[in-house]
Design a protein around this motif. Structure first.
Motif, PDB file in Angstrom:
ATOM      1  N   GLY A  75       0.803  -1.209   0.000  1.00 51.49           N
ATOM      2  CA  GLY A  75       0.000   0.000   0.000  1.00 51.49           C
ATOM      3  C   GLY A  75       0.840   1.265   0.000  1.00 51.49           C
ATOM      4  N   LYS A  76       1.983   1.236   0.699  1.00 50.94           N
ATOM      5  CA  LYS A  76       2.840   2.422   0.751  1.00 50.94           C
ATOM      6  C   LYS A  76       3.365   2.772  -0.629  1.00 50.94           C
ATOM      7  N   ARG A  77       3.816   1.739  -1.378  1.00 52.56           N
ATOM      8  CA  ARG A  77       4.327   1.992  -2.720  1.00 52.56           C
ATOM      9  C   ARG A  77       3.212   2.437  -3.666  1.00 52.56           C
ATOM     10  N   LEU A  78       2.030   1.852  -3.511  1.00 54.96           N
ATOM     11  CA  LEU A  78       0.916   2.235  -4.360  1.00 54.96           C
ATOM     12  C   LEU A  78       0.532   3.694  -4.119  1.00 54.96           C
ATOM     13  N   ARG A  79       0.575   4.106  -2.857  1.00 58.38           N
ATOM     14  CA  ARG A  79       0.246   5.498  -2.560  1.00 58.38           C
ATOM     15  C   ARG A  79       1.283   6.440  -3.164  1.00 58.38           C
ATOM     16  N   GLU A  80       2.552   6.050  -3.132  1.00 57.98           N
ATOM     17  CA  GLU A  80       3.591   6.887  -3.734  1.00 57.98           C
ATOM     18  C   GLU A  80       3.346   7.070  -5.226  1.00 57.98           C
ATOM     19  N   LEU A  81       2.937   5.993  -5.889  1.00 59.82           N
ATOM     20  CA  LEU A  81       2.666   6.081  -7.322  1.00 59.82           C
ATOM     21  C   LEU A  81       1.470   6.976  -7.609  1.00 59.82           C
ATOM     22  N   LEU A  82       0.464   6.907  -6.746  1.00 60.11           N
ATOM     23  CA  LEU A  82      -0.709   7.767  -6.944  1.00 60.11           C
ATOM     24  C   LEU A  82      -0.382   9.228  -6.669  1.00 60.11           C
ATOM     25  N   GLU A  83       0.461   9.463  -5.668  1.00 56.04           N
ATOM     26  CA  GLU A  83       0.830  10.860  -5.353  1.00 56.04           C
ATOM     27  C   GLU A  83       1.592  11.503  -6.497  1.00 56.04           C
ATOM     28  N   GLU A  84       2.330  10.681  -7.253  1.00 60.02           N
ATOM     29  CA  GLU A  84       3.018  11.219  -8.425  1.00 60.02           C
ATOM     30  C   GLU A  84       2.028  11.699  -9.477  1.00 60.02           C
ATOM     31  N   GLN A  85       0.814  11.187  -9.417  1.00 51.03           N
ATOM     32  CA  GLN A  85      -0.212  11.576 -10.377  1.00 51.03           C
ATOM     33  C   GLN A  85      -1.187  12.592  -9.802  1.00 51.03           C
ATOM     34  N   GLY A  86      -0.916  13.059  -8.567  1.00 48.90           N
ATOM     35  CA  GLY A  86      -1.730  14.129  -8.000  1.00 48.90           C
ATOM     36  C   GLY A  86      -2.635  13.725  -6.869  1.00 48.90           C
ATOM     37  N   TYR A  87      -2.540  12.495  -6.379  1.00 46.90           N
ATOM     38  CA  TYR A  87      -3.396  12.082  -5.271  1.00 46.90           C
ATOM     39  C   TYR A  87      -2.996  12.805  -3.994  1.00 46.90           C
ATOM     40  N   VAL A  88      -3.977  13.409  -3.307  1.00 53.19           N
ATOM     41  CA  VAL A  88      -3.702  14.150  -2.067  1.00 53.19           C
ATOM     42  C   VAL A  88      -4.573  13.629  -0.918  1.00 53.19           C
ATOM     43  N   GLY A  89      -5.229  12.482  -1.119  1.00 50.42           N
ATOM     44  CA  GLY A  89      -6.072  11.932  -0.073  1.00 50.42           C
ATOM     45  C   GLY A  89      -5.259  11.327   1.055  1.00 50.42           C
ATOM     46  N   SER A  90      -5.969  10.892   2.081  1.00 47.03           N
ATOM     47  CA  SER A  90      -5.301  10.366   3.263  1.00 47.03           C
ATOM     48  C   SER A  90      -4.901   8.907   3.052  1.00 47.03           C
ATOM     49  N   LYS A  91      -4.009   8.460   3.920  1.00 49.46           N
ATOM     50  CA  LYS A  91      -3.574   7.067   3.892  1.00 49.46           C
ATOM     51  C   LYS A  91      -4.723   6.132   4.261  1.00 49.46           C
ATOM     52  N   THR A  92      -5.587   6.560   5.195  1.00 51.55           N
ATOM     53  CA  THR A  92      -6.688   5.714   5.656  1.00 51.55           C
ATOM     54  C   THR A  92      -7.663   5.394   4.531  1.00 51.55           C
ATOM     55  N   ILE A  93      -7.995   6.411   3.721  1.00 52.11           N
ATOM     56  CA  ILE A  93      -8.940   6.189   2.624  1.00 52.11           C
ATOM     57  C   ILE A  93      -8.400   5.138   1.669  1.00 52.11           C
ATOM     58  N   LEU A  94      -7.121   5.263   1.323  1.00 50.31           N
ATOM     59  CA  LEU A  94      -6.526   4.322   0.384  1.00 50.31           C
ATOM     60  C   LEU A  94      -6.420   2.924   0.988  1.00 50.31           C
ATOM     61  N   ASP A  95      -5.998   2.823   2.247  1.00 49.53           N
ATOM     62  CA  ASP A  95      -5.855   1.518   2.893  1.00 49.53           C
ATOM     63  C   ASP A  95      -7.197   0.795   2.986  1.00 49.53           C
ATOM     64  N   ASP A  96      -8.252   1.545   3.345  1.00 48.33           N
ATOM     65  CA  ASP A  96      -9.582   0.932   3.431  1.00 48.33           C
ATOM     66  C   ASP A  96     -10.031   0.406   2.072  1.00 48.33           C
ATOM     67  N   TYR A  97      -9.740   1.161   1.026  1.00 52.09           N
ATOM     68  CA  TYR A  97     -10.151   0.732  -0.308  1.00 52.09           C
ATOM     69  C   TYR A  97      -9.333  -0.473  -0.772  1.00 52.09           C
ATOM     70  N   LEU A  98      -8.054  -0.489  -0.423  1.00 49.59           N
ATOM     71  CA  LEU A  98      -7.218  -1.631  -0.807  1.00 49.59           C
ATOM     72  C   LEU A  98      -7.683  -2.909  -0.124  1.00 49.59           C
ATOM     73  N   ARG A  99      -8.081  -2.834   1.136  1.00 45.13           N
ATOM     74  CA  ARG A  99      -8.593  -4.022   1.829  1.00 45.13           C
ATOM     75  C   ARG A  99      -9.855  -4.549   1.142  1.00 45.13           C
ATOM     76  N   GLU A 100     -10.598  -3.667   0.522  1.00 49.07           N
ATOM     77  CA  GLU A 100     -11.836  -4.062  -0.137  1.00 49.07           C
ATOM     78  C   GLU A 100     -11.591  -4.695  -1.506  1.00 49.07           C
ATOM     79  N   VAL A 101     -10.666  -4.118  -2.288  1.00 47.70           N
ATOM     80  CA  VAL A 101     -10.533  -4.549  -3.687  1.00 47.70           C
ATOM     81  C   VAL A 101      -9.349  -5.480  -3.934  1.00 47.70           C
ATOM     82  N   ARG A 102      -8.344  -5.478  -3.067  1.00 44.95           N
ATOM     83  CA  ARG A 102      -7.170  -6.308  -3.345  1.00 44.95           C
ATOM     84  C   ARG A 102      -7.521  -7.793  -3.518  1.00 44.95           C
ATOM     85  N   PRO A 103      -8.412  -8.376  -2.680  1.00 46.31           N
ATOM     86  CA  PRO A 103      -8.741  -9.800  -2.873  1.00 46.31           C
ATOM     87  C   PRO A 103      -9.297 -10.112  -4.259  1.00 46.31           C
TER      88      PRO A 103
END
Length: 210
Positions: A75-103
């Motif tokens: 998740g940390k690396r994925l967030r870094e890649l998104l921030e390079e494209q302009g993502y400014v959301g919180s870590k919690t939002i991304l982590d919650d979504y990853l737990r939902e869709v990663r499986p």
């Protein structure tokens, strides 16, 4: 939209007081259509907040693309890649979504089925090579090999020493081993048991390995 107390009053006037819709309109000041909707409604009106857009919404497709390429991307690396494209959301939002869709992108777990055998159906063989040469007398040693056989039903097994890897040596010792051990499966089947392997059924040449 009427409030909960107004909805309750309209229904009280109609169902309890037995007033007409025209009279309820006069008393409450609401329109006829509003009165009819309140009477038809099976439950009290609720305040429903419209869903707020998430800062992650514009990047969901990119998250899916990255997970499709590497379902175990941290998740940390994925967030870094998104921030390079302009993502400014919180870590919690991304982590919650990853737990939902990663499986959804992980490979399906392998399923296993236990295999069973009938008496005498199969005998497995393997070749073991001791690390030291075998004494053969007169102070001489030779490179030796042990053919190990095990019956899959009774789990009885043993080993035979050979001094050649030629197919003929394999065939001779394997046929002898099968004839000696074939009765083990038959006896175990008559008893209805599967005897657990013991040290006595292992090759006696293990000491040759030192």
């Amino acid at each position: 939209m009427v409030r909960v107390e107004q909805w309750a009053e309209i229904r009280r006037l109609y169902f309890v007081k037995r007033l007409s819709i025209k009279e309820i309109v006069r008393r409450t000041g609401h329109g006829r259509n509003t009165i009819r909707r309140a009477l038809r409604a099976g439950e009290s009106p609720r305040y429903r907040r419209s869903p707020r857009p998430s800062k992650l919404d514009p990047f969901r497709d990119e998250v899916h693309r990255l997970l499709r390429a590497d379902p175990r991307l941290p998740g940390k690396r994925l967030r870094e890649l998104l921030e390079e494209q302009g993502y400014v959301g919180s870590k919690t939002i991304l982590d919650d979504y990853l737990r939902e869709v990663r499986p959804l992108f992980l490979p399906r777990p392998r399923t296993f089925q236990r295999t069973s055998y009938r008496p005498g159906a199969l005998c497995q063989f393997d070749l073991w090579e001791p690390s030291r040469e075998i004494p053969v007398g007169s102070g001489q040693t030779r490179r030796g090999y042990v053919v190990i056989g095990c019956l899959t039903y009774s789990r009885a097994g043993g080993g035979t020493l050979i001094f050649s890897k030629e197919a003929r040596s394999w065939a001779n010792c394997s046929s002898r081993r099968v004839r000696r051990r074939a009765t083990s499966d038959d006896r175990a089947d008559r008893r209805g048991t599967h005897p657990a392997p013991s040290h006595s059924t292992r090759p006696r040449l293990l000491t040759a390995n030192g």
